[in-house]
Design an enzyme around this catalytic site. Structure first.
Site, mmCIF file in Angstrom:
data_model
loop_
_atom_site.group_PDB
_atom_site.id
_atom_site.type_symbol
_atom_site.label_atom_id
_atom_site.label_comp_id
_atom_site.label_asym_id
_atom_site.label_seq_id
_atom_site.Cartn_x
_atom_site.Cartn_y
_atom_site.Cartn_z
ATOM 1 N N GLY A 123 -6.004 3.592 1.910
ATOM 2 C CA GLY A 123 -6.070 3.174 0.513
ATOM 3 C C GLY A 123 -7.470 2.774 0.092
ATOM 4 N N CYS A 124 -8.178 2.088 0.962
ATOM 5 C CA CYS A 124 -9.529 1.627 0.636
ATOM 6 C C CYS A 124 -10.503 2.803 0.565
ATOM 7 C CB CYS A 124 -9.992 0.594 1.651
ATOM 8 S SG CYS A 124 -8.960 -0.895 1.600
ATOM 9 N N THR A 125 -10.292 3.775 1.435
ATOM 10 C CA THR A 125 -11.128 4.973 1.388
ATOM 11 C C THR A 125 -10.866 5.748 0.101
ATOM 12 O OG1 THR A 125 -11.208 5.102 3.800
ATOM 13 C CG2 THR A 125 -11.696 7.127 2.584
#
Length: 161
Positions: free
Chosen positions: A45-47
């Site tokens: 998700g952060c990527t």
């Protein structure tokens, strides 16, 4: 649990980025800032969120908005993440959890039935006067960059008109 609301002054801070250069929110006074808090470097998700901002970065630059990503990961972790994906904006290391606590984005979260503390994926759009223009809670990583750009265009159109 948000402790700030739109029109509140955004709390100042000073943190190192992936190159160990320090950034203070007050350094950006007079400019728009997207301050985005994310849970962990190089996770799906952060990527997705970081890449969404990267791919929209020319639009952010055109609108003169500065992007600052913040997590509790180390400078070294941020460096690895930024280099791996060629991220064009600073990732700030809040290893002491001072800023995440100050902004109210740290707390208990449930994941796979377990509960543990972590960062709520939250962003703050900060206006040139240093006030919070908008708070984005429960950010959708794949749509976040475009959502911010639409809002910023609306805010700047209001200022100009």
């Amino acid at each position: 649990m948000q402790i700030y609301s739109p029109h509140s002054p955004a709390p100042d801070f000073t943190l190192p980025d992936q190159d160990n250069k320090t950034h203070s929110l007050s350094d950006y006074r007079g400019q728009w800032v997207l301050l985005y808090f994310y849970p962990k470097d190089d996770t799906p998700g952060c990527t997705k969120q970081a890449l969404g901002i990267k791919y929209s970065f020319p639009d952010f630059t055109t609108l003169d908005i500065h992007v600052l990503g913040v997590s509790v990961d180390s400078v070294a972790s941020h460096k690895k993440f930024a280099v791996k994906y060629d991220l064009p904006f600073p990732l700030l290391a809040d290893t002491e959890k001072e800023v995440v606590m100050k902004y109210g984005v740290w707390g208990a979260q449930k994941s796979s039935g377990d509960e543990r503390d972590g960062i709520f994926r939250t962003s703050f759009l900060i206006d040139p006067e240093g006030k919070i223009a908008k708070i984005y809670e429960k950010v959708q990583p794949d749509r976040h960059a475009q959502e911010v750009l639409v809002d910023l265009k609306a805010f700047t159109a209001t200022e100009d008109g």
